[in-house]
Design a protein around this motif. Structure first.
Motif, short mmCIF file in Angstrom:
data_model
loop_
_atom_site.label_atom_id
_atom_site.label_comp_id
_atom_site.label_asym_id
_atom_site.label_seq_id
_atom_site.Cartn_x
_atom_site.Cartn_y
_atom_site.Cartn_z
N LEU A 52 9.70 6.61 -0.24
CA LEU A 52 9.14 7.96 -0.13
C LEU A 52 10.47 9.15 -0.12
O LEU A 52 11.48 8.20 0.40
CB LEU A 52 8.67 8.23 1.35
N CYS A 53 10.09 10.28 -0.52
CA CYS A 53 11.44 11.32 0.12
C CYS A 53 9.92 12.46 0.04
O CYS A 53 9.33 12.83 -1.06
CB CYS A 53 11.39 11.69 -1.31
N ASN A 54 10.31 13.01 1.34
CA ASN A 54 9.64 14.35 1.50
C ASN A 54 8.09 14.38 0.93
O ASN A 54 7.45 15.74 0.47
CB ASN A 54 10.50 15.51 1.25
N SER A 55 7.50 13.16 1.23
CA SER A 55 5.80 13.17 1.22
C SER A 55 4.34 13.53 2.23
O SER A 55 4.97 12.67 3.67
CB SER A 55 6.20 12.17 0.75
N GLN A 56 3.36 13.43 2.02
CA GLN A 56 2.60 13.94 3.24
C GLN A 56 1.20 12.61 2.71
O GLN A 56 1.10 13.04 1.38
CB GLN A 56 2.99 15.30 3.25
N ASN A 57 0.46 12.38 3.92
CA ASN A 57 -0.48 12.14 3.27
C ASN A 57 -0.23 10.81 2.34
O ASN A 57 -1.75 11.11 1.02
CB ASN A 57 -2.14 12.78 2.72
N ILE A 58 0.17 10.17 2.42
CA ILE A 58 0.39 8.67 1.13
C ILE A 58 -0.73 6.93 2.27
O ILE A 58 -0.15 7.49 2.97
CB ILE A 58 1.82 8.49 1.26
N SER A 59 -1.49 6.71 1.23
CA SER A 59 -2.33 5.88 1.93
C SER A 59 -2.19 4.53 1.25
O SER A 59 -2.13 4.73 -0.07
CB SER A 59 -3.38 6.29 1.97
N ALA A 60 -2.81 3.56 1.75
CA ALA A 60 -2.50 2.39 0.67
C ALA A 60 -3.76 1.73 1.32
O ALA A 60 -4.11 1.88 2.35
CB ALA A 60 -1.75 1.82 0.79
N PHE A 61 -4.80 0.71 0.38
CA PHE A 61 -5.80 -0.12 1.18
C PHE A 61 -5.79 -1.19 0.17
O PHE A 61 -5.96 -1.06 -1.20
CB PHE A 61 -6.93 0.67 1.55
N ASN A 62 -5.70 -2.46 0.62
CA ASN A 62 -6.69 -3.45 -0.84
C ASN A 62 -5.88 -3.59 -1.43
O ASN A 62 -6.47 -4.04 -2.95
CB ASN A 62 -7.73 -4.12 -0.35
N ASN A 63 -4.41 -4.80 -1.44
CA ASN A 63 -3.37 -4.50 -2.16
C ASN A 63 -3.08 -6.49 -2.23
O ASN A 63 -2.38 -6.32 -0.61
CB ASN A 63 -2.13 -3.74 -2.27
N THR A 64 -2.47 -6.37 -3.22
CA THR A 64 -1.70 -8.02 -3.35
C THR A 64 -0.27 -7.92 -2.83
O THR A 64 0.06 -6.91 -4.42
CB THR A 64 -2.53 -8.50 -4.36
N VAL A 65 0.75 -8.61 -3.29
CA VAL A 65 1.58 -8.47 -3.59
C VAL A 65 2.18 -9.82 -3.31
O VAL A 65 2.10 -11.07 -2.30
CB VAL A 65 2.53 -7.74 -2.18
N ILE A 66 3.34 -10.74 -4.80
CA ILE A 66 3.31 -11.76 -5.03
C ILE A 66 4.81 -11.90 -5.40
O ILE A 66 5.38 -10.96 -6.10
CB ILE A 66 2.63 -12.28 -5.55
N SER A 67 5.67 -12.01 -4.64
CA SER A 67 6.94 -11.81 -4.81
C SER A 67 7.18 -13.65 -5.38
O SER A 67 7.24 -14.52 -5.12
CB SER A 67 7.94 -12.42 -2.75
N ASN A 68 8.42 -13.79 -6.36
CA ASN A 68 8.56 -14.75 -6.72
C ASN A 68 9.10 -15.61 -5.89
O ASN A 68 9.55 -17.00 -6.38
CB ASN A 68 9.80 -14.81 -8.05
N ALA A 69 10.13 -15.89 -4.75
CA ALA A 69 10.97 -16.07 -3.83
C ALA A 69 11.00 -16.25 -2.76
O ALA A 69 10.93 -17.15 -1.81
CB ALA A 69 12.66 -15.36 -4.24
N SER A 70 10.26 -15.32 -2.13
CA SER A 70 9.68 -14.66 -0.63
C SER A 70 9.13 -13.73 0.16
O SER A 70 8.65 -13.52 -0.82
CB SER A 70 11.48 -14.68 0.42
#
Length: 587
Positions: A520-538
């Motif tokens: 983020l840089c100088n941003s407003q009203n950023i939202s997230a919901f119900n996302n999947t994150v997979i990492s190949n190492a940790s």
């Protein structure tokens, strides 16, 4: 008298019938025959001239086979004209000069369909560096490319012949140059081409490179156009951009730009580039692969306020090319302050515009504007952009760069774009805008993007070229998409000056597991919901980070709703890439 009256009625009915039905103009009737290795340029141009001047609803028809074209074609003032071949794999227009193929102007309703376009010679060559000095490169040319002599080289990029894309990683480079005076390509030995260079900074022995010659013409281009359709057309290469219009109403359907027969590049520059388009742009079932710049670029132009006569009379100056000032009476311009770029403070409607110098015009507006010299104006009447089942792959720069106010991109594939797959960013350097608003990116796939020469901070990048203290690119929905990051992809999502950005129901597979999902840089009203994150190492320890360079200040980002729980879902990829594009996973 009755006989004469009856003949008159018959003549009127006949003319009306012709106006409805039109005529078909076979290019073979103008001595343009396929597969005879004879120049067909004048015959095709004569057929186009007659079809454009005869009236409405006419068709210029090509037979199957290859037509040899030693120049481009111009079409002016036609209404409801169709240019048609027998199919993309049946009719080929082969250009033999470094020029465009079709230039169209003042057209109301046109269809170009069912043909392909290629060039011989090519606008580039490619191979491996075998010798590098401060004044030249010797390159072993790899077929089907050729050791073209007496050419001037304007750009050289490093290439990855294994991945068939511009190079990625730490030694990804491209050099632009004004070709050295009186120094053209020469042949050193069998298959080894000597390319003059202005300086030696990056080149190494063994590097695979693509050398682009001086650009000279777009394949299909035009201005002052209404209701244009490009359907079932393939362009294998071009000496600059493939498709570029100033148009009010555009449909691009089953249109493809892609390398042919083992070549390392397609067009020298953009696949599609639309400056100051209006009404709508629809792009369906199309692809842009291997071109030398962006896949798709949609924008208007920023004009500078250089003189003020009164509150409704201003001189505006352009910095791209003069014709972009011909924006038309009734057009709305948005004004932004020179002190706070991209933040609109007024909109005004053009009443008249007159020449006031080569790159300036005097504009009269219907309503007063409290403008200052040094402010900027941009067309506010941007097109609605709808993109569906589109592929951008293996190109030198961005997948798509969109600067418009109502945008939908869905069920599309972005595969190995050198820069961001999707970029929203107005630029006062390029004088292109306005800032994007009301965007939906839904059910798209992003694979190993943003790893090369044009790399930015995000696979999806919200980033104007001059960072402001407040959001200027607003209402961006990123939903139900699959991100498969490559080793060098950096962050999946960058929001600089973003406002109202929603990140929902996405799947992120992170090969570079150390990077967060959002920067983020100088941003407003950023939202997230119900996302999947997979990492190949940790496990990723931080999903959001703040940029701290330049004008970015973490205190200027607020109203953020990005909890770790927004990235802890466990569903499979919602969409996947297939040989046909994108397939939706129904769980």
């Amino acid at each position: 008298m009755g006989f004469v009256y009856g003949c008159l009625i018959f003549l009127i009915v006949s003319l009306c019938y012709l106006d409805i039905e039109g005529r078909t103009f076979l290019v073979s009737n103008y001595s343009a025959y396929p597969n005879d290795n004879i120049d067909d340029t004048s015959g095709i141009q004569n057929a186009l001239n007659d079809a454009a001047s005869y009236g409405r609803n006419n068709i210029v028809l090509f037979e199957s086979g290859t037509y040899d074209c030693f120049g481009g074609f111009t079409i002016y003032g036609a209404t409801n004209l169709t240019i048609m071949g027998q199919g993309m794999y049946e009719t080929l227009l082969l250009g033999h000069r470094p020029s465009g193929m079709f230039w169209i102007q003042g057209i109301n309703t046109m269809l170009i369909s069912s043909l392909s376009i290629d060039y011989d010679p090519l606008p580039f060559t490619a191979g491996y560096v075998v010798n590098a000095t401060s004044t030249y490169l010797d390159v072993q040319i790899v077929p089907p490319h050729r050791p073209d002599i007496n050419r001037q080289v304007s750009a050289i990029l490093r290439y990855d012949p294994t991945l068939m894309r511009p190079a990625i990683g730490s030694r990804a480079y491209e050099v632009y140059q004004t070709p050295p005076n009186n120094a053209n390509t020469t042949l050193v030995s069998n298959g080894v081409l000597r390319i003059p260079v202005a300086w030696q900074m990056y080149f190494g022995i063994g590097d695979a490179i693509v050398a682009r010659y001086v650009s000279t013409g777009h394949v299909i281009s035009g201005q002052s156009l209404t209701n244009i359709t490009i359907k079932s057309v393939t362009i294998y290469t071009g000496w600059y951009m493939a498709l570029t219009f100033k148009v009010a109403g555009l449909n691009v359907i089953d249109f493809h730009v892609k390398p042919r027969a083992g070549r390392w590049l397609s067009t020298s520059a953009d696949c599609m580039h639309f400056g100051d388009a209006r009404n709508y742009i629809n792009i369906f079932n199309s692809s842009c692969e291997g071109q030398g710049d962006d896949g798709l670029n949609v924008h208007a132009y920023y004009y500078k306020v250089t003189e003020i006569f009164n509150s409704t009379a201003l001189t505006l100056t352009e910095y791209n090319w003069p014709e972009v000032l011909n924006v038309g009476v009734g057009t709305n311009l948005e004004f932004v302050s020179g002190q706070q770029p991209f933040v609109g403070y007024a909109t005004a409607t053009i009443v008249s515009l007159t020449g006031n110098g080569g790159n300036s015009k005097l504009f009269i507006f219907a309503n007063p504007i409290n403008a200052s010299v040094g402010d900027w104006a941009v067309v506010a009447d941007t097109p609605t952009v709808t993109i569906r089942n589109f592929t951008a792959a293996n190109n030198r720069a961005r997948g798509i760069l969109l600067q418009a106010r109502n945008i939908t991109v869905t069920q599309s594939l972005f595969n190995q774009t050198s820069g961001p797959a999707v970029l929203f960013g107005a630029s006062l350097y390029w004088h292109e805008g306005p800032t994007a608003r009301n965007v939906t990116l839904d059910q798209n796939v992003y694979i190993s993007c943003n790893e090369g020469i044009a790399q930015g901070n995000g696979v999806i990048s919200i980033s104007p070229d001059l960072i402001a203290p407040v959001p200027v690119i607003t209402n961006i929905q990123i939903t139900s998409s699959t991100f498969l990051n490559g080793q060098y992809s950096k962050y999946p999502i960058q929001s600089s000056n973003g406002g109202g950005v929603s990140i929902r129901n996405n799947y992120f597979s992170m090969k570079n597991y150390s990077n967060p999902i959002v920067i983020l840089c100088n941003s407003q009203n950023i939202s997230a919901f119900n996302n999947t994150v997979i990492s190949n190492a940790s496990v990723i320890s931080q999903f959001v980070t703040y940029a701290s360079t330049g004008a970015c200040n973490s205190s200027l980002s607020s109203y953020i709703n990005l909890p770790d729980s927004a990235f802890n879902a466990s569903f499979r990829p919602p969409v996947i890439a297939t040989s046909l594009g994108v397939q939706i996973n129904n769980f």
